[in-house]
Scaffold this active site. Structure first.
Site, PDB file in Angstrom:
ATOM      1  N   GLY A   1      52.558  37.326  28.085  1.00 55.30           N
ATOM      2  CA  GLY A   1      52.658  37.113  29.520  1.00 55.30           C
ATOM      3  C   GLY A   1      52.726  38.383  30.340  1.00 55.30           C
ATOM      4  N   HIS A   2      52.731  39.558  29.689  1.00 52.30           N
ATOM      5  CA  HIS A   2      52.881  40.837  30.416  1.00 52.30           C
ATOM      6  C   HIS A   2      51.884  41.856  29.909  1.00 52.30           C
ATOM      7  CE1 HIS A   2      54.936  44.417  32.094  1.00 52.30           C
ATOM      8  NE2 HIS A   2      55.467  43.546  32.926  1.00 52.30           N
ATOM      9  N   PHE A   3      50.767  41.875  30.291  1.00 47.70           N
ATOM     10  CA  PHE A   3      49.998  40.886  31.061  1.00 47.70           C
ATOM     11  C   PHE A   3      48.872  40.403  30.170  1.00 47.70           C
ATOM     12  CE2 PHE A   3      51.857  43.880  34.093  1.00 47.70           C
ATOM     13  CZ  PHE A   3      52.543  43.037  34.930  1.00 47.70           C
TER      14      PHE A   3
END
Length: 145
Positions: A50-52
Site C-alpha cells: 500500500g506504500h505505494f
C-alpha cells in the site's frame, strides 16, 4: 561486516516479531552506548502493498521504528534490563533525506546520549550506501514487560 547478533538472537533481546521486526542483524554493539543494525529491504515487505503500489518507498515512520528497535537492542541486552521492554517515548529533529526502496540495505546507527532513570535519549541515523536517509533524536522509556 561481522554479525554480532543474528535475527534469532535479536528476537531474544527485543519483543518485536514479524511483520514488525525491522532489523535483520546487529553488526556493532556497545552495551548501553551504541548499536548498528542492518535491514535488507525486500520488495516482499508487507508495507509495500500500500506504500505505494506503483512506487515502492519504505514509510519514514518505519525507518524511525527500525532505528528505535536498534536502540532497544543497545539497552535491553544488559543484565539489569533483560526481560524489560523499551517504549518509543518521543522523536525530535527528524529529517528524511533519501527514499529507501526495495533492494536497499538500510544501515541503522544509534548512539545513546543520555539516561536518567528509566528514560533515555539517542542520536540516530539511517543510511543507504553511505548516503543519509534519515536522522533524528529518539526518546525511550524502559519498563517491565
Amino acid at each position: 561486516m561481522e554479525t554480532i547478533f543474528d535475527y534469532n538472537q535479536i528476537k531474544q533481546i527485543i519483543p518485536h516479531r514479524q511483520p514488525f521486526l525491522l532489523i535483520d542483524k546487529i553488526v556493532e554493539y556497545e552495551e548501553g552506548k551504541r548499536c548498528v543494525g542492518l535491514k535488507q529491504v525486500s520488495g516482499n515487505e508487507p508495507f509495500f502493498q500500500g506504500h505505494f503500489p506503483n512506487y515502492a518507498v519504505m514509510p519514514g515512520v518505519l525507518i524511525t521504528e527500525a532505528l528505535a528497535q536498534t536502540g532497544a537492542v543497545a539497552m535491553l541486552n544488559s543484565e539489569e534490563n533483560k526481560g524489560k521492554i523499551a517504549l518509543f517515548a518521543g522523536i525530535d529533529k527528524c529529517r528524511f533525506k533519501k527514499q529507501v526502496v526495495p533492494g536497499d540495505t538500510l544501515m541503522l546507527e544509534v548512539e545513546i546520549t543520555k539516561i536518567k532513570g528509566p528514560i533515555g535519549k539517542g542520536s540516530a541515523k539511517a543510511t543507504v550506501d553511505g548516503q543519509l536517509a534519515c536522522s533524528c533524536e529518539l526518546t525511550f522509556a524502559i519498563q517491565d514487560a
